[in-house]
Design a protein around this motif. Sequence first.
Motif, PDB file in Angstrom:
ATOM      1  N   ASN A  35      41.264  36.388  41.455  1.00 49.41           N
ATOM      2  CA  ASN A  35      41.277  37.715  40.805  1.00 49.41           C
ATOM      3  C   ASN A  35      42.438  37.766  39.808  1.00 49.41           C
ATOM      4  N   GLY A  36      42.635  38.932  39.199  1.00 49.62           N
ATOM      5  CA  GLY A  36      43.628  39.047  38.135  1.00 49.62           C
ATOM      6  C   GLY A  36      45.051  38.775  38.596  1.00 49.62           C
ATOM      7  N   ASP A  38      47.397  37.734  52.621  1.00 49.40           N
ATOM      8  CA  ASP A  38      47.629  39.172  52.468  1.00 49.40           C
ATOM      9  C   ASP A  38      48.940  39.519  53.163  1.00 49.40           C
ATOM     10  N   LEU A  39      49.854  40.089  52.402  1.00 43.19           N
ATOM     11  CA  LEU A  39      51.155  40.424  52.981  1.00 43.19           C
ATOM     12  C   LEU A  39      51.073  41.593  53.955  1.00 43.19           C
ATOM     13  N   ARG A  72      52.714  47.131  46.566  1.00 44.32           N
ATOM     14  CA  ARG A  72      52.489  47.209  48.020  1.00 44.32           C
ATOM     15  C   ARG A  72      52.851  45.860  48.664  1.00 44.32           C
ATOM     16  N   ARG A  95      32.667  43.677  43.369  1.00 38.92           N
ATOM     17  CA  ARG A  95      32.825  42.389  44.007  1.00 38.92           C
ATOM     18  C   ARG A  95      31.554  41.905  44.685  1.00 38.92           C
ATOM     19  N   LEU A  97      44.363  38.109  48.422  1.00 30.17           N
ATOM     20  CA  LEU A  97      44.517  39.481  47.897  1.00 30.17           C
ATOM     21  C   LEU A  97      43.158  40.169  47.721  1.00 30.17           C
ATOM     22  N   ASP A 144      51.817  36.221  53.926  1.00 35.85           N
ATOM     23  CA  ASP A 144      52.888  35.620  53.127  1.00 35.85           C
ATOM     24  C   ASP A 144      52.572  35.890  51.662  1.00 35.85           C
ATOM     25  N   ASN A 145      53.563  35.653  50.801  1.00 38.59           N
ATOM     26  CA  ASN A 145      53.338  35.856  49.377  1.00 38.59           C
ATOM     27  C   ASN A 145      52.561  34.666  48.815  1.00 38.59           C
ATOM     28  N   ILE A 146      51.538  34.976  48.025  1.00 36.89           N
ATOM     29  CA  ILE A 146      50.690  33.922  47.443  1.00 36.89           C
ATOM     30  C   ILE A 146      51.528  32.868  46.695  1.00 36.89           C
ATOM     31  N   ALA A 173      48.936  47.268  43.509  1.00 33.92           N
ATOM     32  CA  ALA A 173      48.676  46.333  44.623  1.00 33.92           C
ATOM     33  C   ALA A 173      49.869  45.395  44.803  1.00 33.92           C
ATOM     34  N   ARG A 206      38.524  40.794  30.775  1.00 32.37           N
ATOM     35  CA  ARG A 206      39.502  40.245  31.719  1.00 32.37           C
ATOM     36  C   ARG A 206      38.973  38.943  32.332  1.00 32.37           C
ATOM     37  N   PHE A 243      37.552  42.893  41.293  1.00 31.04           N
ATOM     38  CA  PHE A 243      37.262  44.210  41.870  1.00 31.04           C
ATOM     39  C   PHE A 243      37.105  45.229  40.734  1.00 31.04           C
ATOM     40  N   TYR A 244      38.060  45.223  39.797  1.00 32.74           N
ATOM     41  CA  TYR A 244      38.005  46.130  38.641  1.00 32.74           C
ATOM     42  C   TYR A 244      37.454  45.322  37.462  1.00 32.74           C
TER      43      TYR A 244
HETATM   44  O1  PTJ Z   1      41.821  41.590  39.568  1.00 33.81           O
HETATM   45  P1  PTJ Z   1      40.960  42.482  40.405  1.00 33.81           P
HETATM   46  O2  PTJ Z   1      40.195  43.476  39.598  1.00 33.81           O
HETATM   47  O3  PTJ Z   1      40.025  41.713  41.301  1.00 33.81           O
HETATM   48  O4  PTJ Z   1      41.916  43.333  41.363  1.00 33.81           O
HETATM   49  C1  PTJ Z   1      42.852  42.679  42.201  1.00 33.81           C
HETATM   50  C2  PTJ Z   1      43.538  43.683  43.157  1.00 33.81           C
HETATM   51  C3  PTJ Z   1      44.629  42.947  43.913  1.00 33.81           C
HETATM   52  C4  PTJ Z   1      44.153  44.813  42.333  1.00 33.81           C
HETATM   53  C5  PTJ Z   1      42.451  44.235  44.105  1.00 33.81           C
HETATM   54  O5  PTJ Z   1      41.905  43.205  44.848  1.00 33.81           O
HETATM   55  C6  PTJ Z   1      43.003  45.284  45.042  1.00 33.81           C
HETATM   56  O6  PTJ Z   1      43.014  46.480  44.781  1.00 33.81           O
HETATM   57  O7  PTJ Z   1      43.478  44.786  46.189  1.00 33.81           O
HETATM   58  P2  PTJ Z   1      44.058  45.704  47.386  1.00 33.81           P
HETATM   59  O8  PTJ Z   1      42.927  46.348  48.100  1.00 33.81           O
HETATM   60  O9  PTJ Z   1      45.192  46.536  46.893  1.00 33.81           O
HETATM   61  O10 PTJ Z   1      44.610  44.595  48.338  1.00 33.81           O
HETATM   62  C7  PTJ Z   1      45.564  43.684  47.921  1.00 33.81           C
HETATM   63  C8  PTJ Z   1      46.366  43.248  49.136  1.00 33.81           C
HETATM   64  O11 PTJ Z   1      47.141  42.146  48.732  1.00 33.81           O
HETATM   65  C9  PTJ Z   1      47.316  44.321  49.673  1.00 33.81           C
HETATM   66  O12 PTJ Z   1      47.237  44.373  51.084  1.00 33.81           O
HETATM   67  C10 PTJ Z   1      48.710  43.835  49.245  1.00 33.81           C
HETATM   68  O13 PTJ Z   1      49.690  44.130  50.221  1.00 33.81           O
HETATM   69  C11 PTJ Z   1      48.492  42.338  49.159  1.00 33.81           C
HETATM   70  N1  PTJ Z   1      49.331  41.671  48.163  1.00 33.81           N
HETATM   71  C12 PTJ Z   1      49.738  42.139  46.963  1.00 33.81           C
HETATM   72  N2  PTJ Z   1      50.466  41.219  46.306  1.00 33.81           N
HETATM   73  C13 PTJ Z   1      50.501  40.117  47.102  1.00 33.81           C
HETATM   74  C14 PTJ Z   1      49.773  40.411  48.294  1.00 33.81           C
HETATM   75  N3  PTJ Z   1      49.614  39.504  49.276  1.00 33.81           N
HETATM   76  C15 PTJ Z   1      50.164  38.277  49.083  1.00 33.81           C
HETATM   77  N4  PTJ Z   1      50.870  37.934  47.978  1.00 33.81           N
HETATM   78  C16 PTJ Z   1      51.063  38.823  46.970  1.00 33.81           C
HETATM   79  N5  PTJ Z   1      51.772  38.478  45.879  1.00 33.81           N
END
Ligand code: PTJ
Length: 257
Positions: free
Chosen positions: A80-81, A186-187, A42, A148, A166, A203-205, A39, A114, A108-109
């Motif tokens: 989240n994590g 969400d980026l 991405r 979730r 995120l 933007d980045n968190i 994630a 954790r 989510f996971y």
């Molecule tokens: O800790 P958990 O178990 O709750 O899991 C957390 C993640 C992030 C793994 C889970 O929520 C997940 O799978 O998220 P997604 O569906 O991959 O969505 C995360 C979104 O956040 C994606 O669209 C990424 O582009 C975006 N993203 C990732 N890192 C950043 C971000 N947005 C802003 N700042 C970031 N640093």
Amino acid sequence: MTREITIPTTHPRYTSLMTREKIVEGYKSGLVALEGLIAHGRGECFDYLIGEQSIESAKLATEAAAAQLLISNFPVISVNGNVAALCSELLSSLYRSVKKSMLEINLFYYTKERESKISNELAKYGVSNILGTNPKNLVKIPELESNRRSVDCNGIFRADTVFVPLEDGDRTLALKKMDKNVITVDLNPLSRTSLAADITIVDNIIRVIPLLIDRIQYHEKNSNESDLMRIVKTHDNKKGLKDALFTMNKDRVDRIT
Ligand code: PTJ
């Protein structure tokens, strides 16, 4: 095997590379899910496209988010994590800046281990009253299958505004169906979360939280309730997303001369 990583401060992408190290460390210490690394990757890709800086539409969305948090009766910040690994200290400052807010761990996971590690991480920065960790208080969000769906009956379940950085798309849609005001970071401007939220900060968190705290502190001193309502009402989320996509495309195309 241990490795030594030296990233020179002069490297043009120093902050991004150090942030990557933080996520890797977060994974090693048990805060971040393995999937969290993907994630993050991405996110990095989209961050690259916006030039690893806060673009104008993100600043406007952050302004709206600050106003929304200040006019809410019970705003809850979901952790989240990835968010815990990248900005636990900043989150504790955000929580203190928004008077009636609470922090809730929502994974989510999900694993119990954790959850405890994230809770301990937040506790390091003085946050002791964290929601989402007492199984007795968990209730299910209707129509949601993932982990979730479990939320705290004293937190997200009764919040009027939920800040879900995120986040995954299904839960954002479910929260909207529950009539919550949803703010996200969400980026990816095309994610289902970005499209469904009321306020999406593309933007980045790591850059959003300091700016958000700054705007909250500013508005607390300088704005009244009707000023804040006006900022929220006039915010156009879809326009912000289109502007972000436009920046990602046009500014990058212009770079290739
Ligand atoms: O800790 P958990 O178990 O709750 O899991 C957390 C993640 C992030 C793994 C889970 O929520 C997940 O799978 O998220 P997604 O569906 O991959 O969505 C995360 C979104 O956040 C994606 O669209 C990424 O582009 C975006 N993203 C990732 N890192 C950043 C971000 N947005 C802003 N700042 C970031 N640093």
